[in-house]
Design an enzyme around this catalytic site. Sequence first.
Site, PDB file in Angstrom:
ATOM      1  N   LYS A  72     -66.930  49.158  46.665  1.00 59.86           N
ATOM      2  CA  LYS A  72     -66.129  49.397  47.877  1.00 59.86           C
ATOM      3  C   LYS A  72     -65.259  50.643  47.722  1.00 59.86           C
ATOM      4  O   LYS A  72     -65.010  51.343  48.701  1.00 59.86           O
ATOM      5  CB  LYS A  72     -65.277  48.165  48.221  1.00 59.86           C
ATOM      6  CG  LYS A  72     -66.116  47.002  48.743  1.00 59.86           C
ATOM      7  CD  LYS A  72     -65.267  45.912  49.379  1.00 59.86           C
ATOM      8  CE  LYS A  72     -66.140  44.833  50.003  1.00 59.86           C
ATOM      9  NZ  LYS A  72     -65.376  43.728  50.577  1.00 59.86           N
TER      10      LYS A  72
ATOM     11  N   LYS B  87     -76.896  43.776  48.991  1.00 64.85           N
ATOM     12  CA  LYS B  87     -76.652  42.510  49.687  1.00 64.85           C
ATOM     13  C   LYS B  87     -76.298  42.751  51.150  1.00 64.85           C
ATOM     14  O   LYS B  87     -75.774  43.807  51.501  1.00 64.85           O
ATOM     15  CB  LYS B  87     -75.544  41.710  48.986  1.00 64.85           C
ATOM     16  CG  LYS B  87     -74.124  42.076  49.361  1.00 64.85           C
ATOM     17  CD  LYS B  87     -73.153  41.067  48.797  1.00 64.85           C
ATOM     18  CE  LYS B  87     -71.765  41.237  49.390  1.00 64.85           C
ATOM     19  NZ  LYS B  87     -71.601  40.639  50.725  1.00 64.85           N
TER      20      LYS B  87
ATOM     21  N   LYS C  12     -70.795  42.077  55.677  1.00 65.34           N
ATOM     22  CA  LYS C  12     -70.107  42.262  56.966  1.00 65.34           C
ATOM     23  C   LYS C  12     -69.683  43.695  57.147  1.00 65.34           C
ATOM     24  O   LYS C  12     -69.695  44.231  58.238  1.00 65.34           O
ATOM     25  CB  LYS C  12     -68.843  41.400  56.981  1.00 65.34           C
ATOM     26  CG  LYS C  12     -69.067  39.987  57.352  1.00 65.34           C
ATOM     27  CD  LYS C  12     -67.717  39.356  57.633  1.00 65.34           C
ATOM     28  CE  LYS C  12     -67.449  38.229  56.674  1.00 65.34           C
ATOM     29  NZ  LYS C  12     -66.512  38.568  55.605  1.00 65.34           N
TER      30      LYS C  12
HETATM   31  P1  ATP Z   1     -67.285  42.131  53.196  1.00 72.10           P
HETATM   32  O1  ATP Z   1     -68.413  43.130  53.286  1.00 72.10           O
HETATM   33  O2  ATP Z   1     -66.158  42.401  54.130  1.00 72.10           O
HETATM   34  O3  ATP Z   1     -66.829  41.887  51.767  1.00 72.10           O
HETATM   35  P2  ATP Z   1     -69.020  39.841  53.031  1.00 72.10           P
HETATM   36  O4  ATP Z   1     -70.230  39.871  53.855  1.00 72.10           O
HETATM   37  O5  ATP Z   1     -69.173  40.155  51.568  1.00 72.10           O
HETATM   38  O6  ATP Z   1     -67.917  40.759  53.717  1.00 72.10           O
HETATM   39  P3  ATP Z   1     -67.046  37.770  52.449  1.00 72.10           P
HETATM   40  O7  ATP Z   1     -66.110  37.301  53.489  1.00 72.10           O
HETATM   41  O8  ATP Z   1     -66.535  38.756  51.437  1.00 72.10           O
HETATM   42  O9  ATP Z   1     -68.350  38.387  53.180  1.00 72.10           O
HETATM   43  O10 ATP Z   1     -67.654  36.531  51.673  1.00 72.10           O
HETATM   44  C1  ATP Z   1     -67.673  35.198  52.183  1.00 72.10           C
HETATM   45  C2  ATP Z   1     -68.619  34.343  51.363  1.00 72.10           C
HETATM   46  O11 ATP Z   1     -69.981  34.752  51.634  1.00 72.10           O
HETATM   47  C3  ATP Z   1     -68.443  34.491  49.847  1.00 72.10           C
HETATM   48  O12 ATP Z   1     -68.615  33.218  49.253  1.00 72.10           O
HETATM   49  C4  ATP Z   1     -69.572  35.409  49.421  1.00 72.10           C
HETATM   50  O13 ATP Z   1     -69.972  35.199  48.079  1.00 72.10           O
HETATM   51  C5  ATP Z   1     -70.671  35.005  50.408  1.00 72.10           C
HETATM   52  N1  ATP Z   1     -71.618  36.098  50.659  1.00 72.10           N
HETATM   53  C6  ATP Z   1     -71.310  37.335  51.158  1.00 72.10           C
HETATM   54  N2  ATP Z   1     -72.426  38.069  51.308  1.00 72.10           N
HETATM   55  C7  ATP Z   1     -73.463  37.297  50.882  1.00 72.10           C
HETATM   56  C8  ATP Z   1     -74.877  37.506  50.799  1.00 72.10           C
HETATM   57  N3  ATP Z   1     -75.430  38.651  51.170  1.00 72.10           N
HETATM   58  N4  ATP Z   1     -75.653  36.481  50.346  1.00 72.10           N
HETATM   59  C9  ATP Z   1     -75.103  35.301  49.961  1.00 72.10           C
HETATM   60  N5  ATP Z   1     -73.771  35.048  50.008  1.00 72.10           N
HETATM   61  C10 ATP Z   1     -72.951  36.023  50.467  1.00 72.10           C
HETATM   62 MG    MG Z   2     -67.397  40.326  50.348  1.00 66.18          MG
END
Ligand code: ATP
Ligand code: MG
Length: 335
Positions: free
Chosen positions: A116, A198, A201
């Site tokens: 990040k 991965k 969001k």
């Molecule tokens: P950001 O990009 O803002 O970090 P994010 O998509 O990583 O958002 P988070 O809110 O950080 O989402 O994570 C929420 C939950 O979703 C956490 O338990 C994280 O491990 C899980 N998670 C996030 N992305 C994935 C993915 N691609 N596959 C499986 N689990 C995920």
């Molecule tokens: Mg995240």
Amino acid sequence: MSEEQKKVVLTCAQPSGNLHLGNYFGAIRNWCSYLDSHECFFGIANMHAITVPYVPANLRKSVYDLVAIFISCGLDPEKCHIFLQSHVQGHSDLAWILACLCPLGQLERMTQYKQKSAKQGESVGAGLLYYPALMAADILIYNADVVPVGEDQRQHVELTRDLAIKFNNTYSDTFRVPDLFIPQTGARIKSLQDPERKMSKSDANQSGCVYLLDEPTVIRKKIGSAVTDSGCEIVAREDKPGISNLLTILSACTGRTIAELEAEFAGQNYGAFKAAVADEVVKKLEPIQKTYKEISGDKAYLDKVLARSAEAAQRRANRLMSKVYRKVGFNELQK
Ligand code: ATP
Ligand code: MG
């Protein structure tokens, strides 16, 4: 069993954008399995969401979207606490104490920090580096027994365990050392456009992400144009990250093993396979979207859920924080 005797689950998601399939299969879906057996705290981590550039008005709105989507995904607010991180006093206080125990080098080695911060260059804020200390506080302040997360959060939960042990050794036994739970299927759903990374969001490329609230036509389009690999076999293999990712998504939707799916689609072309994946994703998301439509406009209801949960979370946090302050040598206010 009374609430007091139940084991505690704590985990969070950030209101940093719309939830996607990775958040559902890697995280929320598994959270539901604890509702009857554990006391569950599901946090909306708005203090984490300000570690990257953001718009305050969007942050405020995203919190409501997230409460509504949590409930729509099956997190019954009668059976768990869906709370907003900034409503509960103590998270950042404990984060400071843990940060004072945490070697700087360990924070600098965190993969999420490296990824990040690379996007932000010179303007990266210290909060992004400090993020894992705040996450450790989120978990330890509830004395959680188990933390269910996706694979990307493994490193942060391991650091939390290290910090709990270090605190206990330095000041005497205080924190439970929480167990990490990572699901077997769906722990790392990849971007449809870049299956080496991965689904996120915060990904700038929206077409790589299937959001839980995407319309069926959008879902079909995104999956139909997912990057695939050379060749035409439908098998999960290291040199086929695109097809492997779609097989994982299909397996997570249907509960069937990858091996069963490989056998079923043997000899079929990519087009037919993608259409089948899209059908299952649409089917899986339909009930979630239906409930979301029913409840997302009811702000009073969502506020009530947050208020009730904040109270329960605060009670638990207070108990732990007074213990922590005493142990680290902070004087009590004498009146
Ligand atoms: P950001 O990009 O803002 O970090 P994010 O998509 O990583 O958002 P988070 O809110 O950080 O989402 O994570 C929420 C939950 O979703 C956490 O338990 C994280 O491990 C899980 N998670 C996030 N992305 C994935 C993915 N691609 N596959 C499986 N689990 C995920
Ligand atoms: Mg995240």
